[in-house]
Design a protein around this motif. Structure first.
Motif, PDB file in Angstrom:
ATOM      1  N   LEU A 137      26.627  43.028  68.972  1.00 26.21           N
ATOM      2  CA  LEU A 137      27.123  42.888  70.332  1.00 26.21           C
ATOM      3  C   LEU A 137      27.728  44.209  70.796  1.00 26.21           C
ATOM      4  CD1 LEU A 137      28.899  39.402  70.072  1.00 26.21           C
ATOM      5  CD2 LEU A 137      26.514  39.908  70.646  1.00 26.21           C
TER       6      LEU A 137
ATOM      7  N   GLU B 199      25.786  41.162  75.440  1.00 20.96           N
ATOM      8  CA  GLU B 199      24.542  41.189  74.660  1.00 20.96           C
ATOM      9  C   GLU B 199      23.363  41.057  75.604  1.00 20.96           C
ATOM     10  OE1 GLU B 199      22.875  39.022  70.689  1.00 20.96           O
ATOM     11  OE2 GLU B 199      23.494  37.690  72.307  1.00 20.96           O
TER      12      GLU B 199
ATOM     13  N   GLU C   3      30.702  37.241  65.427  1.00 16.87           N
ATOM     14  CA  GLU C   3      29.796  37.439  66.559  1.00 16.87           C
ATOM     15  C   GLU C   3      29.067  36.162  66.951  1.00 16.87           C
ATOM     16  OE1 GLU C   3      27.433  41.003  65.874  1.00 16.87           O
ATOM     17  OE2 GLU C   3      29.078  42.154  66.767  1.00 16.87           O
TER      18      GLU C   3
ATOM     19  N   ARG D   2      29.266  34.408  70.749  1.00 22.42           N
ATOM     20  CA  ARG D   2      28.123  34.031  71.582  1.00 22.42           C
ATOM     21  C   ARG D   2      28.330  32.666  72.242  1.00 22.42           C
ATOM     22  NH1 ARG D   2      25.291  36.805  67.356  1.00 22.42           N
ATOM     23  NH2 ARG D   2      24.144  38.594  68.210  1.00 22.42           N
TER      24      ARG D   2
ATOM     25  N   ARG E 240      18.249  50.383  70.202  1.00 20.85           N
ATOM     26  CA  ARG E 240      19.639  50.032  69.925  1.00 20.85           C
ATOM     27  C   ARG E 240      20.498  51.266  69.692  1.00 20.85           C
ATOM     28  NH1 ARG E 240      23.616  46.740  71.213  1.00 20.85           N
ATOM     29  NH2 ARG E 240      25.136  46.505  69.551  1.00 20.85           N
TER      30      ARG E 240
END
Length: 228
Positions: free
Chosen positions: A15, A36, A103, A107, A208
């Protein structure tokens, strides 16, 4: 529309984390923002998911309008700074939140997503697909120079108008290239990324990493488009 899949990268932080400064006092921390991008099978962004936390609100909140405002309002962006998870954990604890949730639990606070258009790109040539990462934000000369160095930009002949510089990396057997451009009449930036041969794990990993480097220099990812 392709089937949406949450992209998984080789990264310690899946994230994106930001600390939020107080509006009245930029030296005072006021909360966290966690985001995200959900990517389609072709790695174009399908949705932006986000959640914020401030002690004053007493919990986590999710707002598509806020996520859009981050990309359009320079004053709001000035209050946010990209951080890694360790810094987010320390900030959350310091502001009285306790232990930052894992994480997967974070979410669960993503409830009001920003839909992003995806679809088959217009085929203009037989060359490789281009994945364009669009960013909101401003770069002064110092930040641009530091970003260019980390992106390994090199465009000595200046032959391509609008291209600030080009970086290259070979990952396993894949050659990846990216161009940094100023777009939108000078109000935004983008990285145009190509990978040859196509397929494999190199491109998602590189996307990324590039997003992480740009975030660290004050740019805010807005979407990933697949061009051709």
């Amino acid at each position: 529309m392709t089937t949406e899949t949450a992209a998984r990268y080789t990264s310690s932080d899946l994230l994106d984390y930001y600390v939020l400064r107080a509006e009245a006092d930029p030296g005072q921390l006021a909360g966290l923002l966690v985001e995200e991008f959900v990517l389609a099978d072709d790695l174009a962004a399908a949705r932006l998911r986000s959640a914020g936390w401030t002690p004053a609100d007493g919990g986590w909140w999710s707002s598509a309008a806020y996520a859009r405002a981050v990309r359009t309002d320079p004053r709001l962006r000035a209050r946010l700074a990209a951080v890694d998870r360790a810094t987010a954990e320390a900030t959350y604890h310091r502001l009285g939140g306790g232990d930052l949730p894992a994480e997967e639990e974070l979410r669960g606070h993503f409830r009001d997503d920003v839909p992003l258009a995806t679809g088959a790109p217009l085929r203009l040539s037989d060359g490789p697909d281009v994945h364009r990462i669009l960013f909101a934000g401003e770069l002064d000369d110092r930040r641009l120079a530091r970003l260019g160095a980390l992106l390994r930009l090199d465009d000595p002949d200046g032959a391509r108008p609008g291209v600030v510089g080009t970086g290259r990396l070979r990952v396993n057997d894949t050659n990846v290239r990216w161009d940094l451009r100023r777009v939108g009449g000078g109000i935004a930036w983008c990285l145009d990324v190509t990978a040859e041969p196509a397929g494999g794990d190199a491109l998602p990993w590189v996307l990324r990493q590039l997003i992480g480097v740009a975030r660290a220099h004050g740019l805010f990812p807005a979407t990933i488009e697949r061009l051709a």
